[in-house]
Design an enzyme around this catalytic site. Structure first.
Site, PDB file in Angstrom:
ATOM      1  N   SER B  15       7.523   5.048  -5.148  1.00  0.00           N
ATOM      2  CA  SER B  15       7.055   6.435  -5.133  1.00  0.00           C
ATOM      3  C   SER B  15       8.202   7.428  -4.934  1.00  0.00           C
ATOM      4  CB  SER B  15       6.038   6.619  -4.013  1.00  0.00           C
ATOM      5  OG  SER B  15       6.587   6.201  -2.787  1.00  0.00           O
ATOM      6  N   TYR B  46       2.885   8.356  -2.112  1.00  0.00           N
ATOM      7  CA  TYR B  46       1.671   7.742  -2.649  1.00  0.00           C
ATOM      8  C   TYR B  46       0.654   7.415  -1.550  1.00  0.00           C
ATOM      9  CZ  TYR B  46       3.634   6.771  -7.359  1.00  0.00           C
ATOM     10  OH  TYR B  46       4.143   6.866  -8.633  1.00  0.00           O
ATOM     11  N   GLY B  47       1.126   7.285  -0.314  1.00  0.00           N
ATOM     12  CA  GLY B  47       0.331   6.740   0.791  1.00  0.00           C
ATOM     13  C   GLY B  47      -1.029   7.392   0.993  1.00  0.00           C
ATOM     14  N   ASN B  78       4.762  -0.072  -1.272  1.00  0.00           N
ATOM     15  CA  ASN B  78       3.659  -0.795  -0.636  1.00  0.00           C
ATOM     16  C   ASN B  78       2.308  -0.343  -1.173  1.00  0.00           C
ATOM     17  OD1 ASN B  78       4.418  -2.605   1.892  1.00  0.00           O
ATOM     18  ND2 ASN B  78       5.939  -0.993   1.685  1.00  0.00           N
ATOM     19  N   THR B  79       2.131   0.970  -1.327  1.00  0.00           N
ATOM     20  CA  THR B  79       0.833   1.489  -1.771  1.00  0.00           C
ATOM     21  C   THR B  79       0.527   1.048  -3.195  1.00  0.00           C
ATOM     22  OG1 THR B  79       1.255   3.413  -0.384  1.00  0.00           O
ATOM     23  CG2 THR B  79      -0.568   3.577  -1.940  1.00  0.00           C
ATOM     24  N   GLU B 156      15.023   9.818   6.494  1.00  0.00           N
ATOM     25  CA  GLU B 156      15.524  10.717   5.456  1.00  0.00           C
ATOM     26  C   GLU B 156      16.412  11.824   6.037  1.00  0.00           C
ATOM     27  OE1 GLU B 156      12.419  11.718   2.601  1.00  0.00           O
ATOM     28  OE2 GLU B 156      12.454   9.641   1.885  1.00  0.00           O
ATOM     29  N   CYS B 188       7.049  -0.809   5.267  1.00  0.00           N
ATOM     30  CA  CYS B 188       7.331   0.425   4.523  1.00  0.00           C
ATOM     31  C   CYS B 188       8.779   0.349   4.083  1.00  0.00           C
ATOM     32  CB  CYS B 188       7.102   1.650   5.412  1.00  0.00           C
ATOM     33  SG  CYS B 188       7.717   3.194   4.703  1.00  0.00           S
ATOM     34  N   THR B 189       9.046   0.788   2.880  1.00  0.00           N
ATOM     35  CA  THR B 189      10.383   0.593   2.312  1.00  0.00           C
ATOM     36  C   THR B 189      11.511   1.191   3.160  1.00  0.00           C
ATOM     37  OG1 THR B 189       9.948   2.513   0.939  1.00  0.00           O
ATOM     38  CG2 THR B 189       9.701   0.352  -0.090  1.00  0.00           C
ATOM     39  N   HIS B 190      11.215   2.260   3.915  1.00  0.00           N
ATOM     40  CA  HIS B 190      12.276   2.877   4.714  1.00  0.00           C
ATOM     41  C   HIS B 190      12.610   2.095   5.993  1.00  0.00           C
ATOM     42  CE1 HIS B 190      11.498   6.360   2.183  1.00  0.00           C
ATOM     43  NE2 HIS B 190      12.463   7.030   2.750  1.00  0.00           N
TER      44      HIS B 190
END
Lengths: 275, 275
Positions: B15, B46-47, B78-79, B156, B188-190
């Site tokens: 996303s 997207y979440g 993930n979403t 971020e 979660c990717t982060h």
């Protein structure tokens, strides 16, 4: 204009729930006006997106609001005010105002040393729009911008009075304190909810400008000038306001009921990409 | 398959910029593979969006990646893994894998007391997909989910080793510690970028599962099984990877250069809605 014309609602839109702080000021200061609110919760946040994208999104939202028969539109989102307002103004059959110009005006009136701070999202600060509008009024003003990207998620986590938020705020604001500003614009819809904390950190020598409040005042002036203000008080028991989102209605209800002077129960989800 | 077939790139999408943690693991673990990355930065996050919307977005992205001649696709979000992977798998001429199943598998292998924690965005936790996949493998496993909405904005902001982030993490993780989990999925990717801090807080008794790493391992296995792995080392000085976004290329460049083992200079913006 006839009574019917004046009874039409005011449209207010934002990238998400933050514009409810503007809605709150409109409800407090022009309580006889009906409101149609749209929050673009499917595409929030706007702060990190490009001008082109924000313009496309804003045009879709304005088209939706016009289907709701609004008599005027308030762009409650700083980023959309910065990127889209001037371009879509000429495409519309109704007047439109944003949150940036009213905030800039009042900051110019408030400053004594001509040193004005602005805090907002990355998009708002990078756009330089506050600086541009302030310089149109006060060409010799020094404008110092600071992006504060963590303030929105902290507010949305309900951490308005939290020590973590205070620590983050102290760091964000340290540079502005060194720059000796005497006026600070809260240039993002969520920031008025951090007003008391920011005020405590900046101290009494710094005037905080809340564009949400100034925008409500500008809207009242505009409606009177255009003969559009509603002169009939709202009927007792009437449910005068309507709320729409592009996704997740329940999150708007929660936030709305924590800050608005009225309780809301129904929020409708629409597919904004169809407009 | 011939050499030419094997030299085609792997497509990775997310996303936004978070999927670069998956890209990093692919670069580290299968360094001979070329990568085409797409980040949907115009429509991030997207979440909070519906299944229908995520499916439409994912189909557009997959169509774009196929124009780039990819030999396999990794859904690094993930979403999108939760909502779209199974449906689009059957529509594709190339194999596709997501990040959720590899993470769930490894967590099931790692746990001894059958108590597995999952942290992620509100959307991922509310979807219950990790719980579902874990229970398919280990029906008696207890899965405890916790949404950590501030982690993404903190990462971020570059505050991976900051005391503020540590304080926030301590609060988010306190409930999981009380629940006596012995395995924690960074869902979660982060979050892999907070791995050392989370590990310190949870202590040595808790195994951290990084789905980004497990996905890279699954991808390598898949490529070998399908006879698709690249066997020719990349040429010295070749610029083997391509990066695309739907908005704001500069923000991807900054994040990529802070976490990837190679420097990137060019990121191309495309209009994903055309695919």
């Amino acid at each position: 204009m006839g009574v019917r014309e004046r009874e039409r609602p005011v449209g207010i839109f934002d990238s998400g729930v933050g514009g409810l702080t503007v809605t709150r000021e409109v409800m407090r200061n022009i309580p006889e006006e009906r409101i149609v609110y749209f929050g673009d919760t499917a595409r929030v946040p706007y702060g990190s997106k490009s001008k082109e994208t924000i313009l496309r999104y804003s045009r879709q939202i304005v088209r939706f609001l016009l289907t709701q028969d609004v008599k005027a539109i308030v762009v409650a989102c700083n980023t959309a005010s910065a990127f889209a307002l001037e371009e879509i103004r000429h495409e519309l059959p109704v007047p439109i105002i944003g949150v940036v110009r009213p905030g800039a005006k009042v900051a110019c009136a408030a400053t004594k040393n001509n040193r004005i701070g602005v805090i907002g999202t990355k998009g708002t600060i990078a756009s330089g729009l506050y600086t541009e509008l302030i310089r149109q009024i006060k060409p010799d003003a020094e404008v110092i911008g600071k992006a504060c990207p963590l303030f929105v998620p902290l507010v949305e986590e309900g951490m308005m009075k939290d020590t973590v938020t205070e620590e983050v705020a102290r760091r964000y604001l340290a540079g502005l304190q060194e720059q000796d500003i005497d006026t600070l614009i809260l240039g993002c819809t969520h920031y008025p909810l951090l007003r008391s904390m920011i005020g405590k950190i900046m101290g009494e020598g710094v005037t905080l400008v809340n564009p949400a409040y100034e925008t409500a005042c500008s809207l009242r002036t505009l409606l009177i000038q255009e003969g559009l203000q509603n002169t009939e008080p709202l009927a007792e028991g009437e449910n005068p306001h309507r709320f729409y989102v592009s996704d997740a209605p329940e999150s708007l209800i929660g936030f709305a009921n924590s800050i608005l002077p009225v309780n809301i129960e129904n929020v409708q989800k629409i597919n904004i990409e169809e407009y």
